[in-house]
Design a protein around this motif. Structure first.
Motif, PDB file in Angstrom:
ATOM      1  N   ALA A 176       1.493   4.888  10.471  1.00 33.36           N
ATOM      2  CA  ALA A 176       0.031   4.843  10.376  1.00 33.36           C
ATOM      3  C   ALA A 176      -0.029   3.321   9.659  1.00 33.36           C
ATOM      4  O   ALA A 176      -0.970   2.893   9.682  1.00 33.36           O
ATOM      5  CB  ALA A 176       0.386   5.909   9.551  1.00 33.36           C
ATOM      6  N   PHE A 177       0.790   2.928   9.283  1.00 31.67           N
ATOM      7  CA  PHE A 177       0.499   1.464   8.432  1.00 31.67           C
ATOM      8  C   PHE A 177       0.299   0.351   9.103  1.00 31.67           C
ATOM      9  O   PHE A 177      -0.472  -0.367   9.496  1.00 31.67           O
ATOM     10  CB  PHE A 177       1.737   1.519   7.633  1.00 31.67           C
ATOM     11  N   GLU A 178       0.854   0.495  10.461  1.00 32.54           N
ATOM     12  CA  GLU A 178       1.399  -0.028  12.007  1.00 32.54           C
ATOM     13  C   GLU A 178      -0.829  -0.137  12.179  1.00 32.54           C
ATOM     14  O   GLU A 178      -0.790  -0.990  12.522  1.00 32.54           O
ATOM     15  CB  GLU A 178       1.560   0.289  12.592  1.00 32.54           C
ATOM     16  N   LEU A 192      -3.463   6.318   2.222  1.00 25.74           N
ATOM     17  CA  LEU A 192      -3.686   6.318   3.427  1.00 25.74           C
ATOM     18  C   LEU A 192      -2.435   7.462   3.618  1.00 25.74           C
ATOM     19  O   LEU A 192      -1.582   7.547   3.239  1.00 25.74           O
ATOM     20  CB  LEU A 192      -2.605   4.603   4.226  1.00 25.74           C
ATOM     21  N   VAL A 193      -2.854   8.312   5.295  1.00 21.59           N
ATOM     22  CA  VAL A 193      -2.512   9.107   5.361  1.00 21.59           C
ATOM     23  C   VAL A 193      -1.875   8.869   6.683  1.00 21.59           C
ATOM     24  O   VAL A 193      -2.542   8.883   7.593  1.00 21.59           O
ATOM     25  CB  VAL A 193      -2.896  10.817   5.302  1.00 21.59           C
ATOM     26  N   GLY A 194      -0.910   9.316   7.252  1.00 19.30           N
ATOM     27  CA  GLY A 194      -0.192   9.584   8.215  1.00 19.30           C
ATOM     28  C   GLY A 194       0.081  10.727   8.699  1.00 19.30           C
ATOM     29  O   GLY A 194       0.762  11.225   8.127  1.00 19.30           O
ATOM     30  N   CYS A 195      -0.647  11.476   9.695  1.00 22.37           N
ATOM     31  CA  CYS A 195      -0.301  13.569   9.808  1.00 22.37           C
ATOM     32  C   CYS A 195       0.187  13.019  11.719  1.00 22.37           C
ATOM     33  O   CYS A 195      -1.231  13.128  12.081  1.00 22.37           O
ATOM     34  CB  CYS A 195      -1.300  13.396   9.457  1.00 22.37           C
ATOM     35  N   HIS A 196       1.499  13.707  11.313  1.00 22.89           N
ATOM     36  CA  HIS A 196       1.587  13.695  13.076  1.00 22.89           C
ATOM     37  C   HIS A 196       0.834  14.849  13.380  1.00 22.89           C
ATOM     38  O   HIS A 196       0.604  15.079  15.218  1.00 22.89           O
ATOM     39  CB  HIS A 196       2.908  14.074  13.017  1.00 22.89           C
ATOM     40  N   GLY A 197       0.996  15.903  12.859  1.00 18.33           N
ATOM     41  CA  GLY A 197       0.352  17.231  12.880  1.00 18.33           C
ATOM     42  C   GLY A 197       1.284  18.204  13.924  1.00 18.33           C
ATOM     43  O   GLY A 197       2.491  17.897  14.376  1.00 18.33           O
ATOM     44  N   GLN A 198       0.508  19.479  13.841  1.00 17.84           N
ATOM     45  CA  GLN A 198       1.274  20.353  15.174  1.00 17.84           C
ATOM     46  C   GLN A 198       1.533  20.523  16.176  1.00 17.84           C
ATOM     47  O   GLN A 198       0.223  20.754  16.891  1.00 17.84           O
ATOM     48  CB  GLN A 198       1.531  21.521  14.286  1.00 17.84           C
ATOM     49  N   GLY A 241       5.680  -4.924  12.297  1.00 17.12           N
ATOM     50  CA  GLY A 241       4.962  -5.603  11.043  1.00 17.12           C
ATOM     51  C   GLY A 241       6.101  -5.212   9.472  1.00 17.12           C
ATOM     52  O   GLY A 241       7.042  -5.581   9.174  1.00 17.12           O
ATOM     53  N   ALA A 242       5.404  -3.434   9.269  1.00 21.19           N
ATOM     54  CA  ALA A 242       6.193  -3.332   8.138  1.00 21.19           C
ATOM     55  C   ALA A 242       7.071  -3.593   7.743  1.00 21.19           C
ATOM     56  O   ALA A 242       8.534  -3.828   8.608  1.00 21.19           O
ATOM     57  CB  ALA A 242       6.309  -2.042   7.978  1.00 21.19           C
ATOM     58  N   MET A 276       0.959  -0.983   0.601  1.00 21.15           N
ATOM     59  CA  MET A 276       0.112   0.079  -0.168  1.00 21.15           C
ATOM     60  C   MET A 276       0.922   1.114   0.048  1.00 21.15           C
ATOM     61  O   MET A 276       1.865   1.430   0.917  1.00 21.15           O
ATOM     62  CB  MET A 276      -0.749  -0.308   0.924  1.00 21.15           C
ATOM     63  N   ILE A 277       0.220   2.599  -0.833  1.00 26.00           N
ATOM     64  CA  ILE A 277       1.183   3.839  -0.410  1.00 26.00           C
ATOM     65  C   ILE A 277       0.779   4.238   0.607  1.00 26.00           C
ATOM     66  O   ILE A 277      -0.378   4.501   0.768  1.00 26.00           O
ATOM     67  CB  ILE A 277       1.184   4.356  -1.793  1.00 26.00           C
ATOM     68  N   VAL A 278       1.646   4.741   1.060  1.00 29.00           N
ATOM     69  CA  VAL A 278       1.036   5.821   2.685  1.00 29.00           C
ATOM     70  C   VAL A 278       1.905   6.965   2.153  1.00 29.00           C
ATOM     71  O   VAL A 278       3.242   6.686   2.007  1.00 29.00           O
ATOM     72  CB  VAL A 278       1.762   4.907   3.775  1.00 29.00           C
ATOM     73  N   ALA A 279       1.244   8.008   2.393  1.00 29.67           N
ATOM     74  CA  ALA A 279       1.722   9.590   2.686  1.00 29.67           C
ATOM     75  C   ALA A 279       2.207   9.533   4.085  1.00 29.67           C
ATOM     76  O   ALA A 279       0.885   9.304   5.157  1.00 29.67           O
ATOM     77  CB  ALA A 279       0.826  10.248   2.185  1.00 29.67           C
TER      78      ALA A 279
END
Ligand SMILES: Nc1ncnc2c1ncn2[C@@H]1O[C@H](COP(=O)(O)OP(=O)(O)O)[C@@H](O)[C@H]1O
Ligand SMILES: [Mg+2]
Length: 407
Positions: A378-380, A112-118, A48-49, A1-4
Motif C-alpha cells: 500500500a505504501f508503494e 493509510l490502510v492496505g487491505c487485501h480483501g477476501q 521503495g520502502a 508514515m504509519i500503515v495498517a
C-alpha cells in the motif's frame, strides 16, 4: 508514515492486522535492532520502502456464521449475487472494526490502510470466455466502507493491475520477502504456509528479477478440511492429531502425482484446485483408514509438495554459481504453528542441506507477515511506485498495484 496492513487469506479463518511504520529514506539505514531489516533495493522493480518497523499486530477470527458465508460465496455454482454484494459491505465493516481495535490496542493511529480483501475467486491463467481470453480475480471487502470508518485512505484490490499487465496476479508477497530476507551470502527460501503454501526463492545477492516465487500447493487447506470433517474441529491444533497418526504412503504418493505439483512455475493455487472436490477424492482414497492417519497424510502431502517443489524448481535454478546454494527456509503463516508439520518439513529439507527457521527469529511474527506485506505494498502504491515482481507473477511489466479510496 504509519500503515495498517490487513490480510485475510484462503483459510477464511479471520483477519490479521499489522501496524507498521514505513519510512521512505532510501539513504537511511535501520537504526535499531527491532527494525525489520530492509534496505533500498537496487533492482528496478523494488525501489521503495527502505525501513519497516512493526508496531503491533493482532488477529481476529471471523464469527462462525461469517466464515460459513465466505466459504459459501467461494462455491461458484451456488453463490447468489445479492449475498455477495452484502458480504462485500459486511467485510468492509469487519475490516474497519479490526483496524480500529488494533489502533486502540497499540495506541497508534494509521495514516493509510492496505487491505487485501477476501478472495472469492482467482483464475490467474487466461481462458476463453464469451469470445475473449481473460484471466479474472475477485477480492471482496468494501474499501469505501473501511476508509469512511477509519478516516484515512485505503489501498485495496491489489491483484487486477498485475493481471492487466499480463501477470497471474499472484504472488505479491515476494515484494516484502525480497526487501526483508535477501542476503549477500546465502540463498534463502521464504515459505508461507497459509490455506495455500507459497514460496519465494532468493539466491544470494539476487536482483529482484532473479527471484522465483510460486504456490507449492495446499498449506493448511486440506489438513483443515480433514480435521473438520473427521474430528469436528476447525484445524489440527499444534499438529497433535497428525502426531498420533501414521502417513498412508500409497495415498500420499498418489496425491503427489497431481498435475499441479509437476507444473512449472509461475503457478497459483486456491480452493479451485485444493478445495471441496480435491478433499472428497482424498478421503475416498483413504477408505476406512484411521482418522488420525488421514490427517497425518494430509500434513505429509503439504510437506512433501514443498520439498518436491524445492527439488524440482528451486535448486536447479541456482546455476553454476555455488554461492547461490539455498541454505535456509524461513517459514511464516498459520502452518508454522503446526509442530508436526514443521518437524516433518525440517526432516525433508535436511538432506538438501536446508535449515528451517521461522520469520519470528527475524522479529516478524509468523501470523503477521502477509499483513505487513500489504502495508508495504500500500505504501508503494501511495507513492505511485510499482510493486509487483514480474518474474514472480509473469507480468510483462511492473505495475502500480491497487485502487485508492479516499476518506
Ligand atoms: N496452533 C496451531 N496449530 C496448527 N495449525 C494452526 C495453528 N494456528 C493456526 N494454524 C493453521 O493456520 C491456518 C491459518 O493460517 P493463515 O496463515 O491465517 O492462512 P490464510 O492466509 O490462508 O488465512 C489455520 O486454518 C490453521 O490451519
Ligand atoms: Mg488467515
Amino acid at each position: 508514515m504509519i500503515v495498517a496492513g490487513v490480510m485475510s487469506g484462503t483459510s477464511a479463518d479471520g483477519i490479521n492486522v499489522a501496524l507498521v511504520r514505513i519510512g521512505d529514506g532510501r539513504a537511511r539505514s535501520a537504526t535499531s535492532a527491532s527494525d525489520l531489516r530492509g534496505r533500498a533495493a537496487h533492482a528496478d522493480t523494488v525501489t521503495g520502502a527502505s525501513k519497516i518497523k512493526l508496531l503491533g499486530h493482532a488477529t481476529y477470527s471471523y464469527p462462525a456464521k461469517v466464515r460459513a458465508a465466505i466459504l459459501a460465496a467461494m462455491n461458484a455454482e451456488r453463490a447468489r449475487v445479492a449475498d455477495m454484494a452484502r458480504l462485500n459491505f459486511l467485510l468492509g465493516e469487519l475490516y474497519a472494526d479490526a483496524v480500529r481495535a488494533t489502533e486502540r490496542k497499540f495506541r497508534v493511529k494509521a495514516d493509510l490502510v492496505g487491505c487485501h480483501g477476501q478472495t472469492l475467486y482467482h483464475q490467474g491463467e487466461l481462458q476463453p470466455f464469451l469470445g475473449k481470453k481473460i484471466a479474472a480475480t475477485w477480492q471482496t471487502g468494501e474499501a469505501a466502507v473501511i476508509s469512511a470508518r477509519v478516516g484515512v485512505p485505503v489501498v485495496s484490490d491489489f491483484r487486477p493491475a498485475d493481471m492487466a499487465a499480463g501477470g497471474k496476479g499472484a504472488p505479491l508477497v515476494p515484494y516484502l520477502d525480497y526487501l526483508l530476507f535477501r542476503d549477500s551470502k546465502i540463498g534463502r527460501i521464504v515459505q508461507n504456509i497459509g490455506g495455500i503454501a507459497n514460496l519465494t526463492a532468493i539466491p544470494a545477492r539476487a536482483a529482484a528479477d532473479n527471484i522465483v516465487a510460486f504456490d507449492t500447493g495446499p498449506g493448511n487447506m486440506v489438513i483443515d478440511a480433514a480435521t473438520e470433517m473427521l474430528f469436528g474441529r476447525p484445524f489440527d491444533r499444534d499438529g497433535n492429531i497428525a502426531a498420533s497418526g501414521a502417513v498412508l504412503e500409497p495415498v500420499l504418493q498418489r496425491l503427489l502425482r497431481q498435475k499441479f505439483f509437476r507444473t512449472k512455475p509461475p503457478k497459483t493455487a486456491g480452493r479451485e484446485e485444493f478445495g471441496r472436490g480435491f478433499v472428497r477424492e482424498f478421503l475416498r482414497l483413504c477408505g476406512s483408514a484411521h482418522k488420525q492417519d488421514v490427517v497425518a497424510t494430509a500434513t505429509a502431502m503439504t510437506v512433501q509438495s514443498i520439498a518436491d517443489a524445492v527439488r524440482r524448481f528451486v535448486i536447479p535454478r541456482r546455476g553454476p554459481n555455488r554461492k547461490n546454494i539455498f541454505r535456509e527456509m524461513i517459514v511464516s503463516g498459520g502452518g508454522a504453528r503446526n509442530t508436526t508439520l514443521m518437524k516433518m518439513l525440517a526432516e525433508s529439507l535436511a538432506p538438501l542441506g536446508i535449515r528451517v527457521r521461522l520469520t519470528d527469529e527475524f522479529g516478524l511474527p509468523s501470523e503477521a507477515k502477509e499483513a505487513v506485506a500489504f502495508a508495504a505494498l500500500a505504501f508503494e502504491t501511495w507513492n505511485r511506485r510499482p510493486s509487483n515482481i514480474p518474474s514472480a507473477t509473469g507480468a510483462k511489466q511492473p505495475a502500480v498495484l491497487g485502487k485508492i479510496s479516499y476518506a
